[in-house]
Write a protein that holds these residues in place. Structure first.
Motif, PDB file in Angstrom:
ATOM      1  N   ARG A 109      27.697 -20.397 -20.189  1.00  0.00           N
ATOM      2  CA  ARG A 109      29.267 -20.733 -20.331  1.00  0.00           C
ATOM      3  C   ARG A 109      30.258 -21.170 -21.704  1.00  0.00           C
ATOM      4  O   ARG A 109      29.304 -21.168 -22.382  1.00  0.00           O
ATOM      5  CB  ARG A 109      29.022 -21.825 -19.378  1.00  0.00           C
ATOM      6  N   ARG A 114      34.051 -24.847 -18.199  1.00  0.00           N
ATOM      7  CA  ARG A 114      33.875 -25.033 -17.399  1.00  0.00           C
ATOM      8  C   ARG A 114      33.696 -26.234 -17.063  1.00  0.00           C
ATOM      9  O   ARG A 114      33.383 -28.102 -17.678  1.00  0.00           O
ATOM     10  CB  ARG A 114      31.614 -25.585 -17.413  1.00  0.00           C
ATOM     11  N   ARG A 119      28.503 -27.087 -13.458  1.00  0.00           N
ATOM     12  CA  ARG A 119      27.729 -27.088 -13.933  1.00  0.00           C
ATOM     13  C   ARG A 119      26.388 -27.090 -13.370  1.00  0.00           C
ATOM     14  O   ARG A 119      25.414 -27.235 -12.837  1.00  0.00           O
ATOM     15  CB  ARG A 119      27.956 -27.510 -15.264  1.00  0.00           C
ATOM     16  N   GLY A 122      25.141 -25.199 -10.027  1.00  0.00           N
ATOM     17  CA  GLY A 122      25.038 -24.305 -10.385  1.00  0.00           C
ATOM     18  C   GLY A 122      23.083 -24.126 -11.094  1.00  0.00           C
ATOM     19  O   GLY A 122      23.179 -23.075 -10.567  1.00  0.00           O
ATOM     20  N   ARG A 145      23.829 -16.591 -14.792  1.00  0.00           N
ATOM     21  CA  ARG A 145      24.521 -16.422 -15.643  1.00  0.00           C
ATOM     22  C   ARG A 145      26.285 -16.771 -15.600  1.00  0.00           C
ATOM     23  O   ARG A 145      27.007 -16.537 -14.097  1.00  0.00           O
ATOM     24  CB  ARG A 145      25.036 -15.908 -16.478  1.00  0.00           C
ATOM     25  N   ASP A 146      26.349 -17.233 -16.042  1.00  0.00           N
ATOM     26  CA  ASP A 146      28.519 -18.284 -15.474  1.00  0.00           C
ATOM     27  C   ASP A 146      28.910 -17.696 -16.639  1.00  0.00           C
ATOM     28  O   ASP A 146      28.992 -17.300 -17.906  1.00  0.00           O
ATOM     29  CB  ASP A 146      28.002 -18.739 -15.854  1.00  0.00           C
ATOM     30  N   HIS A 147      30.209 -16.808 -16.498  1.00  0.00           N
ATOM     31  CA  HIS A 147      30.829 -16.087 -17.616  1.00  0.00           C
ATOM     32  C   HIS A 147      32.199 -16.216 -17.274  1.00  0.00           C
ATOM     33  O   HIS A 147      32.605 -16.136 -16.099  1.00  0.00           O
ATOM     34  CB  HIS A 147      30.533 -14.268 -16.777  1.00  0.00           C
ATOM     35  N   MET A 320      33.657 -18.458  -9.221  1.00  0.00           N
ATOM     36  CA  MET A 320      33.561 -19.568  -9.043  1.00  0.00           C
ATOM     37  C   MET A 320      35.288 -20.399  -9.083  1.00  0.00           C
ATOM     38  O   MET A 320      35.674 -20.425 -10.342  1.00  0.00           O
ATOM     39  CB  MET A 320      32.591 -20.235  -9.856  1.00  0.00           C
ATOM     40  N   PHE A 328      35.167 -18.964 -13.230  1.00  0.00           N
ATOM     41  CA  PHE A 328      34.477 -18.223 -14.146  1.00  0.00           C
ATOM     42  C   PHE A 328      33.493 -17.151 -13.008  1.00  0.00           C
ATOM     43  O   PHE A 328      33.908 -18.034 -11.696  1.00  0.00           O
ATOM     44  CB  PHE A 328      33.617 -19.377 -14.707  1.00  0.00           C
ATOM     45  N   ARG A 330      29.982 -16.069 -11.166  1.00  0.00           N
ATOM     46  CA  ARG A 330      28.618 -16.012 -11.609  1.00  0.00           C
ATOM     47  C   ARG A 330      27.720 -15.195 -11.134  1.00  0.00           C
ATOM     48  O   ARG A 330      28.111 -14.485  -9.520  1.00  0.00           O
ATOM     49  CB  ARG A 330      28.250 -16.993 -10.734  1.00  0.00           C
TER      50      ARG A 330
END
Length: 759
Positions: A109, A114, A119, A122, A145-147, A320, A328, A330
């Motif tokens: 992230r 974020r 966070r 997640g 993974r957070d993109h 999300m 973002f 996920r």
């Protein structure tokens, strides 16, 4: 005094955020005592919530056939047991966070992008993944993974050892055009939209902006430095993904999502909704196996590989909502999360699909359908919350996960994660659209309730077997998802008769699909009702119309000595001219995946040549031979522009990049110029996708007084799906009528013009 609720992050807000929006539930509790939580299974919907294509009387009859069934003692006990398991499994957030910290786990992230609540939420792992480790590249230390907006942040998930990414190192970075090229192309594209006097004013502003030592040169230097810094990626991708997708705050429904409609099969293939859905899911899972294992072949040009980075966002992925104004995406470890989510009557169910046959999938989907039909329509559809604008959905998501008693919020958080971590979502609708317009509208919007709009992929099937794909657009473009859909369609239409009919039904030893439950406070129920009202008002303002032209297609157009896509684009211009008497700014999406992390550039379809053709065709006095010459000139001009755009040297992305490099106190007259605004206000937003077994695709218009046009040039036919915000004036319907007339007239002009040329 700071809130201590599980997901409250008031102290982490950015300065621009409103105070304590993350604590909306806590603010409500300070006003009055928190209302009691509702039962996990809500009431069924009233007749006024009838989806398109369903009889209101029939819906009322189903609703009034008796009070909500509570089921047998066994089913009630099973639901209670399921709720307890979910609550127990949902107690993972803090433990999961501690495990990740202890093991050095990470979820990729960009910290500034974020929000704290997302966070915290997640850090929990879903029930199927708790305590397991992933062997998939990128998930060794964390199961999700957070993109953010930058594709480059996820390059570690593209190992050269895998076939899909083996040639990624050979893909060139996106080029940065020269200033002179961009300004010349821009001025050329402005001419059809302005008077001579307006053009001279636009030209003056361009020259002032571009002068030696001027602002444009300084901005170009900043872009050059950015491009140098981002070697091996794209100088544009982060700013584009933020501006066009993740930072977009309106509802994703109609504005961001799109649909691809599947071609109908013969009667045997359409007889069972769940059987057809099972076959599509089975083949989609086979595609996923190829992707996850690294065996999927890369998308290639004639000589070299394209950028294949978008595929990692296809399965086990969900958008999300970000509380800080930036969403973002996920993704979850695909070797750990092997379940799908199925929606029916606004309810969610889930089951594991690993190793299941078509018969097994059919059996499980039938079970879901029976379970949902016994319970009836959910009166409070949680899925409709994802149709809200992004900031409202972010706040309402917190409302779901911060209910009075901590266990309630954790149940809902676990349920949300169960949905978001799923491979994909299957939506079994309970009505049967007939026409292409009904089906298209039912796919693109439906009634808003029986969907989870943040999921990257939803496979929607109706009672009569019709179906389609609904895609969330943030990280994947149509060319990527069309490959999956065409793969599934090719396989489905090649299925042997015994697979189509489902003669060999599954055994009953499979675990029963489990309901994904929510407990709703009165505030949450009110939030859902507000979302429903907002969606219904939005949908009432929309129109969708389809032109399915069987007169000719790609094969015939090639004999006209024109590019099929350019021919379709000029036809769109002519249809618009016939409808509205002028040409306006037109966006054709042109892919730039020949470059690393490339997405799209704009082909500006309105040219002096296309306007001249439209005027000649409507004047009534121009010979067919001359009209044919103008047609070929217009298609040639369009093809020339498309070539520049696909090479990354169109003008729009560069102009946007220059603008976004400006700092406080810097400005340029060009960006407030009438010619700039008129030529880049997309009254027509167009995009073409191919596939002989697709029966339509579409998306929403991008400006209030505009049209959205998804089209396909197939071998022997052309198809145009048109959307608008003017159902009373029937803009889309009038346009598709003129589209058919334009295609017929253009064919006649080619025949007559060639005949006159031989005399």
């Amino acid at each position: 005094m700071h809130c201590t609720a599980l997901h409250c992050t008031a102290a982490l807000h950015r300065p621009r955020s409103p105070p304590c929006i993350a604590c909306i539930a806590c603010i409500a509790s300070r006003r009055s005592p928190a209302p009691p939580a509702a039962a996990a299974v809500p009431h069924r919907a009233p007749a006024s919530r009838t989806p398109p294509g369903r009889s209101g009387a029939a819906a009322e009859q189903r609703r009034s056939s008796g009070a909500r069934r509570t089921g047998s003692r066994r089913r009630g006990q099973r639901r209670a047991d399921s709720s307890r398991r979910l609550v127990s499994d949902a107690a993972a957030p803090r433990r999961a966070a501690e495990r990740q910290r202890a093991t050095g786990g990470r979820a990729e992230r960009s910290g500034a992008e974020r929000s704290g609540a997302a966070r915290a939420e997640g850090r929990a792992t879903a029930r199927s993944g708790r305590g397991r480790m992933s062997k998939v590249v990128g998930y060794e230390k964390a199961l999700f993974r957070d993109h953010g907006a930058d594709f480059a942040e996820s390059k570690d998930m593209e190992p050269a050892s895998q076939t899909l990414y083996a040639k990624q190192g050979e893909v060139d970075p996106l080029p940065l055009p020269e200033l002179e090229h961009t300004f010349e192309l821009f001025l050329q594209s402005v001419k059809p939209h302005v008077t001579e006097a307006e053009y001279r004013e636009t030209e003056r502003k361009v020259r002032e902006f571009a002068k030696e030592g001027g602002l444009a040169q300084e901005l170009q230097k900043r872009l050059q430095a950015l491009a140098e810094e981002r070697k091996g990626s794209s100088w544009f991708i982060k700013m584009w993904n933020e501006a066009a997708y993740l930072g977009y705050r309106d509802s994703v429904v109609w504005n961001v999502t799109y649909y691809l409609q599947f071609k109908d099969e013969l009667a045997s293939g359409m007889a069972s909704q769940t059987r057809r859905a099972a076959r599509f899911v089975y083949h989609a899972l086979a595609f996923r196996d190829e992707l996850v294992s690294g065996r999927l072949t890369p998308d290639m040009g004639k000589k070299k590989a394209w950028s294949n980075s978008q595929y990692k966002y296809m399965f086990n992925a969900s958008r999300m909502p970000g509380e800080d104004g930036m969403d973002f995406v996920r993704t979850y470890a695909p070797d750990v999360y092997n379940h799908i989510v199925v929606m029916r009557k606004n309810r969610f169910y889930t089951f594991d699909v690993q190793g299941l046959s078509v018969d097994d999938l059919h059996y499980q989907l039938e079970r879901v359908k029976r379970m949902a039909d016994r319970e009836g329509t959910d009166y409070y559809p949680v899925g409709v919350l994802t149709a809200e604008d992004r900031d409202k959905w972010a706040a309402k998501r917190l409302l779901l996960t911060e209910l009075g008693a901590e266990a309630d919020g954790r149940l809902n958080a676990a349920s949300l994660e169960r949905i978001e971590s799923s491979i994909l979502c299957v939506n079994l609708e309970d009505w049967s659209p007939t026409t292409r317009e009904e089906t298209g509208l039912s796919l693109l919007a439906g009634n808003g309730r029986n969907r989870f709009w943040d999921k990257s992929m939803q496979f929607v099937f109706f009672e009569n077997g019709k179906g389609g794909y609904v895609g969330e657009h943030a990280m994947m473009d149509g060319m990527t998802t069309t490959r999956l859909v065409n793969y599934c369609l090719d396989k489905v239409f090649a299925d042997p008769p015994e697979v189509v009919s489902g003669a060999n039904f599954s055994n009953s030893l499979l675990p029963e699909p489990e309901p994904v439950l929510f407990q709703l406070s009165q505030s949450a129920k009110a939030a859902i009702q507000e979302a429903e009202a907002t969606f219904d008002a939005m949908l009432a303002s929309k129109e969708l119309s389809v032109c399915m032209f069987h007169g000719y297609g790609k094969n015939k157009i090639k004999t006209f000595k024109t590019s099929p896509d350019a021919f379709a684009q000029v036809a769109i211009q002519y249809a618009y001219y016939k409808t509205f008497g002028c040409c306006r700014g037109t966006y054709e999406s042109t892919q730039t995946r020949t470059y690393m992390h490339g997405r799209t550039e704009v082909t500006r379809s309105v040219t002096n040549e296309s306007v001249a053709f439209c005027q000649a065709m409507t004047s009534g006095g121009v010979p067919a031979k001359r009209c044919l010459e103008l047609l070929r000139s217009a298609t040639s001009a369009h093809s020339a522009y498309t070539k520049k755009a696909s090479a990354g040297t169109g003008c729009d992305r560069h102009l946007l990049g220059l603008k976004m490099m400006m700092r406080d106190g810097e400005s340029a007259e060009l960006y407030s110029d009438a010619g700039y605004a008129r030529s880049s206000t997309w009254a027509l937003s167009t995009s073409g996708l191919g596939g002989e077994l697709m029966d339509g695709w579409g998306f929403g218009e991008v400006v209030p007084h505009g049209l959205g046009i998804g089209y396909s040039v197939q071998n022997d036919k052309l198809r145009f799906t048109v959307s608008s915000r003017h159902p009373e004036q029937k803009w889309a319907t009038r346009f598709t009528a003129n589209m058919e007339a334009a295609l017929q007239e253009m064919q006649a002009v080619v025949a007559m013009g060639e005949s006159e040329g031989k005399l």
